[in-house]
Write a protein that holds these residues in place. Structure first.
Motif, PDB file in Angstrom:
ATOM      1  N   ARG A  55       0.842  -1.198   0.000  1.00  0.00           N
ATOM      2  CA  ARG A  55       0.000   0.000   0.000  1.00  0.00           C
ATOM      3  C   ARG A  55       0.874   1.244   0.000  1.00  0.00           C
ATOM      4  N   SER A  56       0.470   2.228  -0.768  1.00  0.00           N
ATOM      5  CA  SER A  56       1.140   3.523  -0.757  1.00  0.00           C
ATOM      6  C   SER A  56       0.524   4.372   0.342  1.00  0.00           C
ATOM      7  N   VAL A  57       1.367   5.182   0.975  1.00  0.00           N
ATOM      8  CA  VAL A  57       0.879   6.151   1.963  1.00  0.00           C
ATOM      9  C   VAL A  57       1.483   7.507   1.608  1.00  0.00           C
ATOM     10  N   ALA A  58       0.637   8.510   1.563  1.00  0.00           N
ATOM     11  CA  ALA A  58       1.084   9.866   1.231  1.00  0.00           C
ATOM     12  C   ALA A  58       1.425  10.616   2.511  1.00  0.00           C
ATOM     13  N   LYS A  59       2.343  11.545   2.407  1.00  0.00           N
ATOM     14  CA  LYS A  59       2.723  12.356   3.561  1.00  0.00           C
ATOM     15  C   LYS A  59       1.469  12.923   4.226  1.00  0.00           C
ATOM     16  N   LEU A 104      -2.319   5.882   8.661  1.00  0.00           N
ATOM     17  CA  LEU A 104      -2.382   4.464   8.297  1.00  0.00           C
ATOM     18  C   LEU A 104      -3.362   3.735   9.204  1.00  0.00           C
ATOM     19  N   PHE A 105      -3.295   4.016  10.500  1.00  0.00           N
ATOM     20  CA  PHE A 105      -4.258   3.481  11.466  1.00  0.00           C
ATOM     21  C   PHE A 105      -4.277   4.360  12.698  1.00  0.00           C
ATOM     22  N   ALA A 132      -0.522   5.851  13.544  1.00  0.00           N
ATOM     23  CA  ALA A 132       0.592   5.920  12.598  1.00  0.00           C
ATOM     24  C   ALA A 132       0.223   6.878  11.471  1.00  0.00           C
ATOM     25  N   ILE A 133       1.064   7.908  11.288  1.00  0.00           N
ATOM     26  CA  ILE A 133       0.854   8.912  10.251  1.00  0.00           C
ATOM     27  C   ILE A 133       2.128   9.014   9.416  1.00  0.00           C
ATOM     28  N   ALA A 134       1.963   9.008   8.110  1.00  0.00           N
ATOM     29  CA  ALA A 134       3.123   9.074   7.216  1.00  0.00           C
ATOM     30  C   ALA A 134       3.810  10.431   7.350  1.00  0.00           C
ATOM     31  N   ALA A 135       5.089  10.401   7.692  1.00  0.00           N
ATOM     32  CA  ALA A 135       5.887  11.626   7.796  1.00  0.00           C
ATOM     33  C   ALA A 135       6.386  12.056   6.417  1.00  0.00           C
ATOM     34  N   GLU A 136       6.340  11.134   5.478  1.00  0.00           N
ATOM     35  CA  GLU A 136       6.737  11.386   4.083  1.00  0.00           C
ATOM     36  C   GLU A 136       6.052  10.332   3.229  1.00  0.00           C
TER      37      GLU A 136
END
Length: 151
Positions: free
Chosen positions: A34-38, A42-43, A98-102
């Protein structure tokens, strides 16, 4: 990314180290990339965890909500980090958000896939059980060492 890239990534994860190519291939083939954008979540903390994630690319910031209701950065997770390991074994709640930092990518490993690995390779079950047990003991020791801070 190719299946061989996912196998190499999984081989770096401490929980999966020492598994042979066929065992890693089973996990890599069944995992979902899965791709995650900045800035993308995620959860969320306290949500049910039916899977674990391996960070494949990028960095995720992990937050916990303090007693004051403010989210505090607990740590960051980079490539090769396994998140929510216990979710592979049993139903648990997420211990952080969890949050994408980048921009990045993760491998989603469902509990059913992990159980299939254990069913098809019973010897792996004993190895992984001991690794999970060792990780839990380590967490308990770390928590006990911090007990004085909360007295």
């Amino acid at each position: 990314m190719a299946l061989s890239d996912d196998i190499r990534l999984l081989a770096q994860v401490p929980l999966f180290q020492g598994l042979d190519d066929d065992q890693l291939r089973l996990v890599a083939f069944g995992a979902e990339r899965r791709s995650v954008a900045k800035g993308q979540e995620l959860f969320r903390e306290q949500s049910p965890a039916e899977c674990a994630y391996v960070v494949a690319r990028g960095r995720l910031d992990l937050y916990t909500v303090g007693r004051d209701g403010i989210a505090d950065l607990a740590r960051s997770a980079g490539p090769g980090t396994l998140l929510s390991e216990l979710a592979l074994v049993t139903m648990v709640e997420r211990k952080f958000t969890a949050i994408a930092a980048e921009d990045g990518e993760v491998l989603r490993i469902p509990r059913t896939l992990f159980h299939r690995l254990l069913e098809e390779y019973p010897a792996v079950a004993r190895i992984l059980e001991q690794r999970i047990r060792d990780n839990l003991v380590g967490l308990a020791k770390a928590a006990a060492a911090m007990q004085g801070r909360f007295a």
